[in-house]
Design a protein around this motif. Structure first.
Motif, PDB file in Angstrom:
ATOM      1  N   GLY A  99     -12.732  11.954  73.649  1.00 35.34           N
ATOM      2  CA  GLY A  99     -12.976  12.610  72.341  1.00 35.34           C
ATOM      3  C   GLY A  99     -13.305  14.029  72.217  1.00 35.34           C
ATOM      4  N   ILE A 100     -14.056  14.625  73.108  1.00 35.03           N
ATOM      5  CA  ILE A 100     -14.069  15.998  73.205  1.00 35.03           C
ATOM      6  C   ILE A 100     -12.820  16.670  73.810  1.00 35.03           C
ATOM      7  N   PHE A 101     -12.221  16.281  74.901  1.00 29.56           N
ATOM      8  CA  PHE A 101     -11.484  17.168  75.511  1.00 29.56           C
ATOM      9  C   PHE A 101      -9.955  16.677  74.839  1.00 29.56           C
ATOM     10  N   PHE A 103      -9.169  14.383  71.688  1.00 29.82           N
ATOM     11  CA  PHE A 103      -8.808  14.048  70.320  1.00 29.82           C
ATOM     12  C   PHE A 103      -8.898  15.294  69.517  1.00 29.82           C
ATOM     13  N   PHE A 104      -9.782  15.907  69.751  1.00 27.13           N
ATOM     14  CA  PHE A 104     -10.110  17.273  68.826  1.00 27.13           C
ATOM     15  C   PHE A 104      -9.204  18.160  68.957  1.00 27.13           C
ATOM     16  N   LEU A 105      -8.287  18.087  70.294  1.00 27.35           N
ATOM     17  CA  LEU A 105      -7.295  19.160  70.466  1.00 27.35           C
ATOM     18  C   LEU A 105      -6.243  18.636  69.807  1.00 27.35           C
ATOM     19  N   SER A 107      -5.676  16.459  67.286  1.00 30.25           N
ATOM     20  CA  SER A 107      -5.844  16.406  65.740  1.00 30.25           C
ATOM     21  C   SER A 107      -6.052  17.755  65.222  1.00 30.25           C
ATOM     22  N   GLY A 108      -6.640  18.733  65.754  1.00 30.92           N
ATOM     23  CA  GLY A 108      -6.552  20.089  65.471  1.00 30.92           C
ATOM     24  C   GLY A 108      -5.482  20.774  65.161  1.00 30.92           C
ATOM     25  N   PHE A 109      -4.879  20.599  66.126  1.00 31.80           N
ATOM     26  CA  PHE A 109      -3.477  21.452  66.323  1.00 31.80           C
ATOM     27  C   PHE A 109      -2.359  20.776  65.406  1.00 31.80           C
TER      28      PHE A 109
ATOM     29  N   ASP B  57      -8.250  14.607  59.271  1.00 28.29           N
ATOM     30  CA  ASP B  57      -7.908  14.172  60.324  1.00 28.29           C
ATOM     31  C   ASP B  57      -8.770  14.744  61.555  1.00 28.29           C
ATOM     32  N   GLY B  58      -8.999  15.828  61.688  1.00 27.05           N
ATOM     33  CA  GLY B  58      -9.865  16.543  62.576  1.00 27.05           C
ATOM     34  C   GLY B  58     -11.124  16.285  62.187  1.00 27.05           C
ATOM     35  N   VAL B  61     -12.506  13.074  63.737  1.00 36.36           N
ATOM     36  CA  VAL B  61     -12.547  12.998  65.094  1.00 36.36           C
ATOM     37  C   VAL B  61     -13.977  13.056  65.469  1.00 36.36           C
ATOM     38  N   VAL B  64     -15.345   9.661  65.760  1.00 38.01           N
ATOM     39  CA  VAL B  64     -15.018   9.024  67.118  1.00 38.01           C
ATOM     40  C   VAL B  64     -15.805   9.519  68.257  1.00 38.01           C
ATOM     41  N   THR B  65     -15.899  11.105  68.285  1.00 38.50           N
ATOM     42  CA  THR B  65     -16.583  11.457  69.358  1.00 38.50           C
ATOM     43  C   THR B  65     -17.887  11.217  69.459  1.00 38.50           C
ATOM     44  N   GLY B 316     -16.544  21.413  76.713  1.00 38.99           N
ATOM     45  CA  GLY B 316     -15.917  20.831  75.500  1.00 38.99           C
ATOM     46  C   GLY B 316     -16.262  21.496  74.061  1.00 38.99           C
ATOM     47  N   VAL B 320     -13.989  23.103  71.230  1.00 43.67           N
ATOM     48  CA  VAL B 320     -13.704  22.496  70.016  1.00 43.67           C
ATOM     49  C   VAL B 320     -14.176  23.303  68.670  1.00 43.67           C
ATOM     50  N   TYR B 323     -11.355  26.144  68.220  1.00 37.42           N
ATOM     51  CA  TYR B 323     -10.119  25.555  67.583  1.00 37.42           C
ATOM     52  C   TYR B 323     -10.525  25.300  66.213  1.00 37.42           C
ATOM     53  N   ILE B 327      -8.267  26.847  62.894  1.00 38.63           N
ATOM     54  CA  ILE B 327      -7.644  25.788  62.180  1.00 38.63           C
ATOM     55  C   ILE B 327      -8.207  26.058  60.715  1.00 38.63           C
TER      56      ILE B 327
END
Lengths: 490, 342
Positions: A99-101, A103-105, A107-109, B57-58, B61, B64-65, B316, B320, B323, B327
């Motif tokens: 999730g941290i490394f 999924f965020f990366l 979905s953000g980009f 979407d972000g 997350v 999810v996290t 992390g 997070v 970015y 965004i």
């Protein structure tokens, strides 16, 4: 039916459906990045048209992957609570790291990738594409690590906890890196990732070959093929090599799985042969209609054609996996892999000779290859997971001490009833069928529409530039006199 | 770091993740709830949907996290909560899937019926997701029928009674108001005027439910106030909460919508803090026997795992956040439609 069978069916169904999308996202991500890199280096609008087109396809697929992926994370807790309590200390950290490394990366980009074409510069866009690709690959890393730990657990010990007067065992991490780099993670990870890259390369090659067959989008299609075909060949070959590595590891770590994959029932002094196909019958310990090449399994597993491979009889009866399914799916995967190597090889040769597109049967073969890649990915997954049964966490030996594993039947949620599981299967059966239909429909629409021509794209960009100017500039006329707006509206 | 401190740190970090989720996904769930009422034609609907297009979407997350972190830090709580809310969580998953595909597929076909279908799907799934989150929160707050070895003994029906439903309604109204303020920031002209007319009644609905829920909690969940009674300094949380609520109409009146959005984000933050203060040191209270409760102590992972996870979080979370900021900055300003839009 009982809760165990239903929960296993539910997990198998939801993960197989989920697994249609992430491999395509990863594979397409690389192709997309390569297209954009080519655009960045050449500034050729045909490459940009290609990249914008693949982005649209990617976005549809990615949304499906995210939506179905959350289900998987929830299911550990909802259906497999006892398992979650047993492994949470180990398994949870890999999931949280994903999730941290990752999924965020991604979905953000993804936002910049999909919506940012006219908002950020080409360099930032290229960077975002790379981040999305890396993010989806990191996702695979953590998920495969977590899964591999279930197959070949390492870096943990069993601690007994007192739960309201009752002693309950739990796996706890003793060495994080030993857990991450457990004996099978690296092999399984490379094989899985390469499987995804094969799918992506063939997907692009397939759509572009379809355009050649229809005589459409020629400029864009040929450019993409020049990337997709060689990568398809490279990755199918690598898939064979990494698969071979994984099988060699298997004989040490999970001999039961290997025996099931090969329907190898009785150990003997003789070297072991390899079945090309057959119909295993576990009850009678026989393979019907089997065609076997002598000594080949010994050679492949040990690099030694005379050394016998242990069979199913070496495994205690109550710890043997089912044979028929892993046997068939494994052979299906290998068959599809061989087919893909042949098609990719012929296509690359034809491309090299400059004759690609002349033979329609070859184009059609490439058009159908994503199905082969998809089948191989799914079949490989089934082999790995069914071959692990009846264990959800394999028992392992560390420093001479046998560690406790967990049987799938013991991992269930106690509070959940068969009826609840059955209703969720029906609910998700309906939802997933609808989703699948819509996904195919929308994907087909995108592919039928195809990329914009480079001229259309240039025209669009000019108009977009004018529209984003402030009104005073637009109506104030150009340096040569006259208004931009007048020119536009005629 | 001591085991106790690590445990507490992870309790706080989970709270942060939950806040992040509620604040960020809160506004896009709110936008989903409002959009059939706010937008009157197809172009406006697309504007409304695209106001959250690159971001939802972000935002998701964070959930999810949160799930992953709960699994890692308090596996017993993860297993117990998720298996107890079996049916409710499968409905929640259905909604989350429904939202994702409604947004993604709506504009892919030029047909009024196709769009209407997905519009309705988007509305219904956003509304139900918000309500279910609230109902689950209400149940955790009030305690649940946990038996020996954390096995849940109730059913879906025992989770649906007046108190969780009230918290569900409160959550829906809060997210709708939060979403409306967000939409006000992202829209212009006629659409913005329509949004503005909706904010006042939304605020009154929310404020009414807020008052009712406060008294209901006092009456129905006596243990919720124990920590505040024992540590009077914690009074600051409900006070700040009330101030943040009152600040929303003030900021809108001053014509500072960004400030109003900040205030509604603070309201969500305060609710999460209140929730944490109320349940601490339990994660899930048993209404059968307090000895069966899932607590921080009996639900946590080993010290080694909590420590490793803290390192993962320390590396992390700054990434997070940075970015996320990039965004949001790239997509700042009023929403415009282009060929990449939904």
């Amino acid at each position: 039916m009982d809760v165990e069978i239903l929960s296993r069916l539910q997990f198998a169904g939801t993960i197989m459906f989920h697994y249609l999308f992430p491999p395509l996202s990863i594979g397409l991500g690389l192709q997309l990045f390569l297209c954009e890199l080519a655009f960045y280096r050449t500034r050729n609008p045909a490459w940009e048209a290609a990249a914008r087109f693949w982005t649209r396809v990617f976005a549809v697929n990615f949304a499906m992957g995210v939506a179905t992926g959350i289900v998987m994370e929830f299911e550990f807790g909802t259906n497999w609570a006892a398992y979650s309590r047993f492994v949470g200390d180990v398994f949870g950290s890999a999931l949280a790291a994903e999730g941290i490394f990752a999924f965020f990366l991604e979905s953000g980009f993804l936002a910049v990738l999909v919506f940012g074409w006219d908002r950020v510069g080409p360099k930032m866009h290229l960077f975002s594409t790379l981040m999305v690709f890396l993010g989806s690959a990191f996702s695979a890393v953590w998920i495969v690590v977590a899964n591999s730990w279930q197959q070949t657990p390492a870096g943990y010990h069993i601690v007994w906890h007192d739960v309201q007067g009752e002693q309950v065992p739990r796996a706890e991490v003793t060495d994080f890196w030993a857990m991450v780099f457990n004996p099978s993670s690296v092999d399984r990870l490379t094989h899985t990732l390469i499987g995804a890259l094969v799918l992506g390369a063939f997907f692009v090659a397939s759509v572009c070959s379809f355009y050649l067959l229809r005589g459409r989008h020629d400029a864009v299609a040929r450019r993409c093929l020049s990337i997709a075909l060689p990568t398809a060949l490279l990755f199918t070959l690598l898939a064979g090599a990494t698969g071979h590595d994984s099988a060699q590891k298997l004989v040490e770590t999970q001999p039961a799985k290997l025996a099931a994959m090969e329907a190898h029932f009785e150990t003997s002094e003789e070297p072991t042969g390899l079945y090309l196909f057959g119909w295993p019958d576990a009850a009678n310990k026989k393979v019907h209609f089997g065609v076997q090449i002598p000594r080949l399994l010994s050679l492949m597993v040990y690099n030694d054609p005379s050394r016998p491979v242990p069979g199913m009889d070496q495994i205690p009866e109550d710890a043997r996996p089912p044979v028929w399914l892993p046997f068939q799916t494994f052979h299906l995967m290998v068959g599809m892999g061989t087919l893909m190597i042949m098609v990719a090889g012929m296509a690359c040769w034809s491309w090299y000779r400059g004759t690609y597109g002349e033979r329609r049967w070859l184009l059609w073969a490439v058009v159908l290859m994503p199905l082969a890649a998809m089948t191989a990915n799914q079949a490989g997954w089934i082999t790995a997971e069914v071959g692990r049964q009846p264990w959800v966490v394999y028992p392992s030996v560390q420093n001479g001490v046998e560690m406790m594993g967990m049987r799938t039947a013991d991992g269930l949620s106690e509070s959940v009833t068969a009826q609840q599981v059955l209703s969720s299967i029906i609910l998700f059966g309906i939802i997933y069928s609808l989703l699948f239909a819509v996904w195919i429909f929308v994907l087909n629409q995108k592919i039928q529409h195809g990329p914009d021509s480079p001229e259309e794209l240039t025209d669009y960009k000019r108009r977009h530039k004018e529209e984003s100017m402030s009104d005073s500039i637009r109506h104030g006329g150009t340096a040569y006199g006259g208004s931009l707006m007048d020119k536009e509206t005629g | 770091m001591s085991y106790e401190l690590l445990t507490f740190t992870w309790f706080v970090l989970l709270g942060v993740l939950l806040c992040g989720y509620a604040i960020l996904d809160g506004f896009d769930l709110g936008v989903g709830i409002l959009h059939p009422f706010i937008a009157k034609d197809d172009r406006q609907r697309r504007l409304v949907m695209n106001s959250i297009g690159p971001l939802w979407d972000g935002n998701e997350v964070w959930l999810v996290t949160f799930g992953g972190a709960l699994f890692a830090a308090f596996p017993v709580a993860y297993a117990t909560v998720f298996s107890s809310f079996y049916t409710a969580f499968f409905l929640l998953l259905t909604c989350l899937i429904g939202r994702a595909v409604s947004l993604e597929f709506r504009s892919k076909v030029q047909s009024a019926a196709w769009r209407k279908t997905w519009d309705f799907g988007f509305f219904l799934s956003s509304l139900t997701a918000a309500a279910l989150l609230g109902v689950a929160g209400g149940n955790v707050m009030a305690g649940m029928e946990l038996g020996p070895r954390y096995v849940y003994q109730g059913s879906l029906l025992s989770q649906i009674y007046w108190y969780p439903l009230l918290i569900g309604a409160l959550t829906v109204s809060l997210f709708a108001m939060h979403g409306a303020i967000y939409l006000y920031l992202k829209t212009e002209d006629e659409l913005q005027a329509r949004v503005q007319r909706a904010i006042h009644p939304l605020f009154l609905t929310f404020a009414g439910l807020y008052v009712v829920a406060t008294f209901a909690t006092w009456w129905h969940v006596p243990h919720a106030t124990e920590n505040i009674a024992n540590f009077p300094v914690l009074w600051i949380v409900p006070i700040l909460n009330a101030l943040a609520v009152l600040n929303i109409p003030r900021a809108m009146h001053l014509n500072r919508p960004g400030y109003a959005f900040f205030s509604s984000a603070m309201v969500i933050l305060a609710f999460a803090a209140l929730f944490s203060v109320a349940i601490f040191p339990n994660l899930m209270l048993s209404t059968i026997d307090p000895a069966y409760s899932v607590t921080l102590d009996n639900a946590r992972s080993s010290q080694a795992t909590l420590g490793t996870m803290l390192i993962i979080a320390a590396i992390g979370i700054p990434c997070v956040l940075s970015y996320t900021v990039i965004i949001y900055w790239i997509f700042h300003g009023k929403v415009k439609l282009d060929p990449n839009s939904y």
